[in-house]
Design a protein around this motif. Structure first.
Motif, PDB file in Angstrom:
ATOM      1  N   ALA A   1       0.838  -1.195   0.000  1.00 23.52           N
ATOM      2  CA  ALA A   1       0.000   0.000   0.000  1.00 23.52           C
ATOM      3  C   ALA A   1       0.874   1.247   0.000  1.00 23.52           C
ATOM      4  CB  ALA A   1      -0.910  -0.001   1.230  1.00 23.52           C
ATOM      5  N   PHE A   2       0.250   2.360  -0.286  1.00 27.46           N
ATOM      6  CA  PHE A   2       0.894   3.650  -0.077  1.00 27.46           C
ATOM      7  C   PHE A   2       0.561   4.127   1.340  1.00 27.46           C
ATOM      8  CE2 PHE A   2       0.432   4.090  -4.809  1.00 27.46           C
ATOM      9  CZ  PHE A   2       1.788   4.197  -5.090  1.00 27.46           C
ATOM     10  N   VAL A   3       1.490   4.833   1.961  1.00 29.84           N
ATOM     11  CA  VAL A   3       1.224   5.545   3.211  1.00 29.84           C
ATOM     12  C   VAL A   3       1.112   7.020   2.851  1.00 29.84           C
ATOM     13  CG1 VAL A   3       2.040   6.101   5.528  1.00 29.84           C
ATOM     14  CG2 VAL A   3       2.571   3.877   4.517  1.00 29.84           C
TER      15      VAL A   3
ATOM     16  N   LYS B   1       4.066  -5.541   8.503  1.00 31.75           N
ATOM     17  CA  LYS B   1       4.091  -5.739   7.059  1.00 31.75           C
ATOM     18  C   LYS B   1       2.714  -5.640   6.410  1.00 31.75           C
ATOM     19  CE  LYS B   1       8.516  -6.965   6.436  1.00 31.75           C
ATOM     20  NZ  LYS B   1       9.424  -6.313   5.473  1.00 31.75           N
ATOM     21  N   ILE B   2       1.670  -5.612   7.234  1.00 34.88           N
ATOM     22  CA  ILE B   2       0.315  -5.719   6.690  1.00 34.88           C
ATOM     23  C   ILE B   2      -0.521  -4.478   7.033  1.00 34.88           C
ATOM     24  CG2 ILE B   2      -1.812  -7.059   6.709  1.00 34.88           C
ATOM     25  CD1 ILE B   2      -0.186  -9.526   7.313  1.00 34.88           C
ATOM     26  N   PRO B   3      -0.751  -3.593   6.058  1.00 37.88           N
ATOM     27  CA  PRO B   3      -1.662  -2.466   6.304  1.00 37.88           C
ATOM     28  C   PRO B   3      -3.101  -2.971   6.450  1.00 37.88           C
ATOM     29  CG  PRO B   3      -0.841  -2.452   4.028  1.00 37.88           C
ATOM     30  CD  PRO B   3      -0.148  -3.563   4.721  1.00 37.88           C
ATOM     31  N   THR B   4      -3.862  -2.352   7.322  1.00 40.64           N
ATOM     32  CA  THR B   4      -5.222  -2.821   7.626  1.00 40.64           C
ATOM     33  C   THR B   4      -6.077  -2.969   6.374  1.00 40.64           C
ATOM     34  OG1 THR B   4      -5.108  -1.733   9.782  1.00 40.64           O
ATOM     35  CG2 THR B   4      -7.293  -2.348   8.981  1.00 40.64           C
ATOM     36  N   ALA B   5      -6.044  -1.967   5.513  1.00 40.21           N
ATOM     37  CA  ALA B   5      -6.915  -1.965   4.337  1.00 40.21           C
ATOM     38  C   ALA B   5      -6.495  -2.981   3.281  1.00 40.21           C
ATOM     39  CB  ALA B   5      -6.959  -0.567   3.715  1.00 40.21           C
ATOM     40  N   SER B   6      -5.432  -3.730   3.549  1.00 44.24           N
ATOM     41  CA  SER B   6      -4.997  -4.764   2.599  1.00 44.24           C
ATOM     42  C   SER B   6      -5.472  -6.163   2.997  1.00 44.24           C
ATOM     43  CB  SER B   6      -3.463  -4.767   2.501  1.00 44.24           C
ATOM     44  OG  SER B   6      -2.873  -5.453   3.594  1.00 44.24           O
TER      45      SER B   6
ATOM     46  N   LYS C   1       1.242  16.466   6.001  1.00 41.27           N
ATOM     47  CA  LYS C   1       2.422  16.833   5.193  1.00 41.27           C
ATOM     48  C   LYS C   1       2.149  16.768   3.700  1.00 41.27           C
ATOM     49  CE  LYS C   1       5.631  14.927   8.649  1.00 41.27           C
ATOM     50  NZ  LYS C   1       6.690  13.901   8.878  1.00 41.27           N
ATOM     51  N   ASN C   2       1.011  16.167   3.311  1.00 40.37           N
ATOM     52  CA  ASN C   2       0.684  15.952   1.902  1.00 40.37           C
ATOM     53  C   ASN C   2       1.822  15.222   1.193  1.00 40.37           C
ATOM     54  OD1 ASN C   2      -1.037  16.103  -0.347  1.00 40.37           O
ATOM     55  ND2 ASN C   2      -0.020  17.958  -1.087  1.00 40.37           N
ATOM     56  N   ASP C   3       2.279  14.146   1.823  1.00 40.24           N
ATOM     57  CA  ASP C   3       3.407  13.375   1.310  1.00 40.24           C
ATOM     58  C   ASP C   3       3.059  11.887   1.384  1.00 40.24           C
ATOM     59  OD1 ASP C   3       5.895  12.874   0.280  1.00 40.24           O
ATOM     60  OD2 ASP C   3       6.957  13.078   2.190  1.00 40.24           O
ATOM     61  N   ALA C   4       3.725  11.085   0.546  1.00 42.51           N
ATOM     62  CA  ALA C   4       3.414   9.658   0.520  1.00 42.51           C
ATOM     63  C   ALA C   4       4.664   8.827   0.306  1.00 42.51           C
ATOM     64  CB  ALA C   4       2.400   9.366  -0.587  1.00 42.51           C
ATOM     65  N   CYS C   5       4.592   7.558   0.743  1.00 41.48           N
ATOM     66  CA  CYS C   5       5.673   6.605   0.513  1.00 41.48           C
ATOM     67  C   CYS C   5       5.071   5.202   0.480  1.00 41.48           C
ATOM     68  CB  CYS C   5       6.742   6.709   1.603  1.00 41.48           C
ATOM     69  SG  CYS C   5       6.159   6.229   3.243  1.00 41.48           S
ATOM     70  N   LEU C   6       5.875   4.212   0.176  1.00 37.48           N
ATOM     71  CA  LEU C   6       5.392   2.836   0.176  1.00 37.48           C
ATOM     72  C   LEU C   6       5.333   2.289   1.597  1.00 37.48           C
ATOM     73  CD1 LEU C   6       7.193   1.151  -2.859  1.00 37.48           C
ATOM     74  CD2 LEU C   6       4.749   1.597  -2.610  1.00 37.48           C
ATOM     75  N   PHE C   7       4.320   1.491   1.890  1.00 36.66           N
ATOM     76  CA  PHE C   7       4.204   0.848   3.195  1.00 36.66           C
ATOM     77  C   PHE C   7       5.347  -0.144   3.377  1.00 36.66           C
ATOM     78  CE2 PHE C   7       2.653  -1.930   6.475  1.00 36.66           C
ATOM     79  CZ  PHE C   7       1.880  -1.124   7.287  1.00 36.66           C
ATOM     80  N   ASN C   8       5.488  -1.069   2.415  1.00 37.71           N
ATOM     81  CA  ASN C   8       6.622  -1.991   2.393  1.00 37.71           C
ATOM     82  C   ASN C   8       7.584  -1.532   1.304  1.00 37.71           C
ATOM     83  OD1 ASN C   8       5.772  -3.882   4.440  1.00 37.71           O
ATOM     84  ND2 ASN C   8       4.219  -4.591   2.998  1.00 37.71           N
ATOM     85  N   LYS C   9       8.779  -1.168   1.712  1.00 36.69           N
ATOM     86  CA  LYS C   9       9.728  -0.556   0.776  1.00 36.69           C
ATOM     87  C   LYS C   9      10.191  -1.521  -0.312  1.00 36.69           C
ATOM     88  CE  LYS C   9       9.681   3.279   3.152  1.00 36.69           C
ATOM     89  NZ  LYS C   9       8.625   2.964   4.099  1.00 36.69           N
ATOM     90  N   THR C  10      10.254  -2.804  -0.006  1.00 38.33           N
ATOM     91  CA  THR C  10      10.694  -3.794  -0.983  1.00 38.33           C
ATOM     92  C   THR C  10       9.494  -4.487  -1.611  1.00 38.33           C
ATOM     93  OG1 THR C  10      10.911  -5.462   0.768  1.00 38.33           O
ATOM     94  CG2 THR C  10      12.878  -4.216   0.178  1.00 38.33           C
ATOM     95  N   SER C  11       9.550  -4.691  -2.920  1.00 43.10           N
ATOM     96  CA  SER C  11       8.479  -5.366  -3.639  1.00 43.10           C
ATOM     97  C   SER C  11       8.625  -6.878  -3.454  1.00 43.10           C
ATOM     98  CB  SER C  11       8.549  -5.012  -5.126  1.00 43.10           C
ATOM     99  OG  SER C  11       7.521  -5.663  -5.837  1.00 43.10           O
ATOM    100  N   TYR C  12       7.588  -7.492  -2.883  1.00 41.07           N
ATOM    101  CA  TYR C  12       7.693  -8.918  -2.553  1.00 41.07           C
ATOM    102  C   TYR C  12       6.338  -9.588  -2.618  1.00 41.07           C
ATOM    103  CZ  TYR C  12       8.077 -13.084   0.443  1.00 41.07           C
ATOM    104  OH  TYR C  12       8.010 -14.355   0.951  1.00 41.07           O
ATOM    105  N   SER C  13       6.264 -10.712  -3.341  1.00 36.40           N
ATOM    106  CA  SER C  13       5.087 -11.567  -3.322  1.00 36.40           C
ATOM    107  C   SER C  13       5.514 -12.922  -2.777  1.00 36.40           C
ATOM    108  CB  SER C  13       4.502 -11.731  -4.730  1.00 36.40           C
ATOM    109  OG  SER C  13       3.856 -10.557  -5.159  1.00 36.40           O
ATOM    110  N   GLY C  14       4.837 -13.385  -1.749  1.00 34.91           N
ATOM    111  CA  GLY C  14       5.198 -14.660  -1.151  1.00 34.91           C
ATOM    112  C   GLY C  14       4.657 -14.769   0.258  1.00 34.91           C
TER     113      GLY C  14
END
Length: 306
Positions: A138-140, A170-175, A145-158
């Motif tokens: 997810a995005f955070v 590692k798990i955002p609620t809305a996911s 601040k009107n700013d955003a970043c990735l929730f998990n910085k590394t891209s990973y499926s598994g």
């Protein structure tokens, strides 16, 4: 030869119940609800939207969407705030209205950005019965601040490892998409704490594996209004650490030592961190003690007593 009877989506059993809790989220709730109604699926789903007696216009917006999309948006509008009772009322109310095979989570100030989010997650869980939960990246979004970043910085499926489930966030609620039986069942031996997500992840590990999808399909909003971890527990570091400690100690006892090595390691970390945070607070007190004004007042008190 008998013809195969086609069953329309409307006649199918309910596959997903979306669990949405909201309070004073008037600026955000439309974006949240739009994320529900845009979902493209080959199965039935519904969204139970619980407004906990908001004092702004949140409830009116929910009613508007329920009227426009009655097959999807199912409102529960409280006239008395349930969260303030601190007796598990919201959890009981939501559990009574969960009818789907799976439960998806999304708080009223978060939102979904992929119209295939539910379809992707259901497809995975339906094809992999050894898993009990599926989540994604997810995005955070930092509202102030009107700013955003990735929730998990590394891209990973598994698979989510037991270590990461216990030690990392590692798990955002809305996911979250989880089996409804896991979401609804809460063992009597497990302590109830502020963080429903953390206890849900632990309970899920007892039932099956957790899978992470690298796709970015939701937004976790960091704001300081309504019901959100960022709003409710801002500046309460020691409280949150103590709550997790209580949860993990009860989990270790109740399961007879399941995941003992990881749990005990986390417990040790939490105890050390609580001491560190208390020392930080004590340093603040010491700095206050030696400010000129406080020191002068202290001397005056001593002189009066003498």
């Amino acid at each position: 030869m008998d013809k195969k009877v086609e069953i329309s989506k409307e006649e199918q059993p309910l596959m997903v119940t979306i669990r949405c809790i909201t309070y004073n989220h008037e600026p955000y709730i439309r974006q949240c609800l739009e994320g529900f109604i845009m979902q493209k699926t080959n199965f039935r789903f519904e969204a139970i939207v619980h407004d906990d007696a908001s004092t702004d216009g949140t409830a009116n917006i929910i009613r508007e969407y329920a009227k426009k999309y009655p097959d999807i948006i199912k409102p529960i509008i409280e006239t008395e705030n349930q969260y303030s009772k601190l007796d598990g009322s919201i959890q009981r109310i939501m559990n009574e209205h969960i009818h789907g095979k799976y439960v998806a989570m999304c708080e009223g100030d978060d939102y979904w950005i992929d119209p295939l989010k539910l379809q992707k997650q259901v497809d995975f869980l339906e094809s992999n019965s050894e898993y009990s939960m599926c989540a994604h990246n997810a995005f955070v979004f930092y509202q102030q601040k009107n700013d955003a970043c990735l929730f998990n910085k590394t891209s990973y499926s598994g698979d989510l490892s037991v270590h990461d489930a216990i030690h990392a966030w590692k798990i955002p609620t809305a996911s979250i998409l989880v089996l409804s039986e896991v979401a609804k069942e809460y063992p009597s031996w497990l302590a109830v704490i502020y963080s429903g997500d953390y206890s849900l992840i632990l309970r899920t590990l007892l039932k099956g594996k957790i899978y992470l999808i690298s796709d970015i399909m939701s937004v976790y909003r960091v704001s300081y209004v309504g019901y959100s971890a960022s709003a409710l527990y801002k500046g309460k570091n020691i409280f949150m650490l103590e709550q997790r400690l209580i949860l993990l100690e009860s989990f270790l006892r109740g399961t007879g030592g399941m995941f003992a090595m990881e749990i005990e390691s986390k417990i040790s970390y939490l105890k050390e961190e609580i001491i560190f945070q208390e020392c930080k607070d004590n340093r603040k007190i010491l700095r206050l003690l030696f400010t000129p004004i406080f020191y002068k007042k202290l001397l005056n008190k001593i002189r009066r007593k003498c």
